[in-house]
Design a protein around this motif. Structure first.
Motif, short mmCIF file in Angstrom:
data_model
loop_
_atom_site.label_atom_id
_atom_site.label_comp_id
_atom_site.label_asym_id
_atom_site.label_seq_id
_atom_site.Cartn_x
_atom_site.Cartn_y
_atom_site.Cartn_z
N LEU A 207 0.86 -1.18 0.00
CA LEU A 207 0.00 0.00 0.00
C LEU A 207 0.90 1.22 0.00
CD1 LEU A 207 -2.53 1.77 0.47
CD2 LEU A 207 -2.40 1.15 2.91
N VAL A 208 0.69 2.10 -0.98
CA VAL A 208 1.48 3.33 -1.08
C VAL A 208 0.52 4.51 -0.97
CG1 VAL A 208 3.13 4.68 -2.42
CG2 VAL A 208 3.12 2.17 -2.61
N THR A 209 0.68 5.34 0.04
CA THR A 209 -0.18 6.51 0.19
C THR A 209 0.34 7.66 -0.68
OG1 THR A 209 0.98 7.47 2.10
CG2 THR A 209 -0.71 5.82 2.55
N GLY A 210 -0.57 8.50 -1.11
CA GLY A 210 -0.21 9.63 -1.97
C GLY A 210 0.48 9.18 -3.24
N ALA A 211 -0.08 8.15 -3.87
CA ALA A 211 0.62 7.49 -4.99
C ALA A 211 0.08 7.86 -6.36
CB ALA A 211 0.56 5.97 -4.81
N SER A 212 -0.70 8.92 -6.45
CA SER A 212 -1.29 9.26 -7.74
C SER A 212 -0.34 10.04 -8.64
CB SER A 212 -2.58 10.07 -7.55
OG SER A 212 -2.30 11.31 -6.92
N ARG A 213 0.76 10.56 -8.08
CA ARG A 213 1.69 11.34 -8.89
C ARG A 213 3.04 11.42 -8.19
NH1 ARG A 213 -0.23 17.64 -8.08
NH2 ARG A 213 -0.07 17.70 -5.80
N GLY A 214 4.01 11.98 -8.88
CA GLY A 214 5.31 12.29 -8.29
C GLY A 214 6.01 11.10 -7.69
N LEU A 215 6.56 11.33 -6.53
CA LEU A 215 7.34 10.29 -5.86
C LEU A 215 6.51 9.07 -5.53
CD1 LEU A 215 10.00 9.40 -4.66
CD2 LEU A 215 9.46 10.71 -2.60
N GLY A 216 5.27 9.29 -5.07
CA GLY A 216 4.40 8.16 -4.73
C GLY A 216 4.12 7.27 -5.91
N ALA A 217 3.87 7.88 -7.09
CA ALA A 217 3.63 7.09 -8.30
C ALA A 217 4.87 6.29 -8.67
CB ALA A 217 3.22 8.01 -9.45
N ALA A 218 6.05 6.91 -8.57
CA ALA A 218 7.29 6.21 -8.89
C ALA A 218 7.50 5.03 -7.95
CB ALA A 218 8.47 7.17 -8.81
#
Length: 270
Positions: free
Chosen positions: A22-33
């Motif tokens: 589970l990755v929080t704040g994963a819709s863009r930027g560092l979280g997406a990566a």
């Protein structure tokens, strides 16, 4: 902006096949990566988002296009009940939870004298509160199964100072302390907790700093003479999440091109 399939170096990292992350704040930027990097190593990934469903689903599609498994799940990490639902949704959709990456964060930069109380409280609620809320929500599952890896995204701001960054820096310092305490409490259950401390990475969150004057002022203070790419941080997160870091817990790992190793801002001798 198109979503890439995953960070460079993914094939060199330990496999996460069969794991659920589970990755929080994963819709863009560092979280997406980070989400893409974990998926590239075989993990099924819950892509958390707060406001940008379309971007989260784009990350999910990028993972699925590479043969991976992912799901987009909404939650405001500042809300403890929402975090409990997020963890439950991850388990219901993907069959478990082995890795939690607490990445969601915001910044409201201002000088201390000019700060509004609501601004620094908002930063603490999301950045630090999100780590606390999601860790507590995930802990029951991880303790019962006697395994799990928690990776908190902190910052070198949590161990150094910068003008106008006091709420953000304070929230990251709190994450560092919380990471150590989590590691101490959870170790006997086989659950690990570590933090990654990026320096200046090329993401939307710090674009105001890294793009000013082409970033030259900051680059002069980084021994590596370059900003981190999101994939550089994602590679370290994936390592800490996997079996290669089995004996690492309570660690604060800097990924900053040597910036935090520098004494002062002066030019070298010679």
């Amino acid at each position: 902006m198109p979503v890439s399939a995953g960070p460079r170096g993914a094939a060199d990292q330990p496999s996460l096949a069969g794991r659920v992350a589970l990755v929080t704040g994963a819709s863009r930027g560092l979280g997406a990566a980070i989400a893409l990097g974990l998926a590239a190593r075989g993990a099924a990934v819950a892509v958390n988002y707060h406001a940008s469903r379309a971007r989260a689903e784009e990350v999910v599609r990028a993972i699925e296009d590479e043969g991976g498994k992912a799901v987009a799940l909404p939650a405001d990490v500042a809300d403890p009940d929402a975090c409990a639902e997020l963890v439950a949704g991850t388990i219901a959709n993907l069959g478990g939870l082995d890795v939690l990456v607490n990445n969601a964060g915001i910044t409201k930069d201002s000088l201390i004298y000019q700060q509004e109380p609501a601004d620094w409280l908002a930063v603490m609620r999301v950045n630090f509160g999100g780590v606390v809320n999601c860790t507590r929500a995930a802990m029951g599952t991880m303790l019962r199964q006697r395994s799990g890896s928690i990776v908190n995204i902190s910052s070198v701001m949590g161990i150094r100072g910068w003008v106008g960054e006091s709420p953000y820096a304070a929230s990251k310092a709190a994450i560092n302390a919380f990471t150590r305490c989590t590691a101490v409490e959870a170790a006997r259950f086989g659950v690990r907790a570590n933090a990654v401390l990026p320096g200046f990475a090329a993401t939307d969150l710090v674009a105001g700093l890294t793009t000013k004057n082409g970033g030259r002022g900051i680059l002069r203070q980084i021994p590596a003479k370059s900003f981190a790419g999101p994939e550089d941080v994602a590679n370290v997160v994936a390592f800490l999440a996997g079996p290669g870091a089995a004996y690492m817990t309570g660690s604060l790992v800097t990924v900053d091109g040597g910036a935090s190793a520098v004494l002062g801002v002066g030019a070298p001798l010679g």
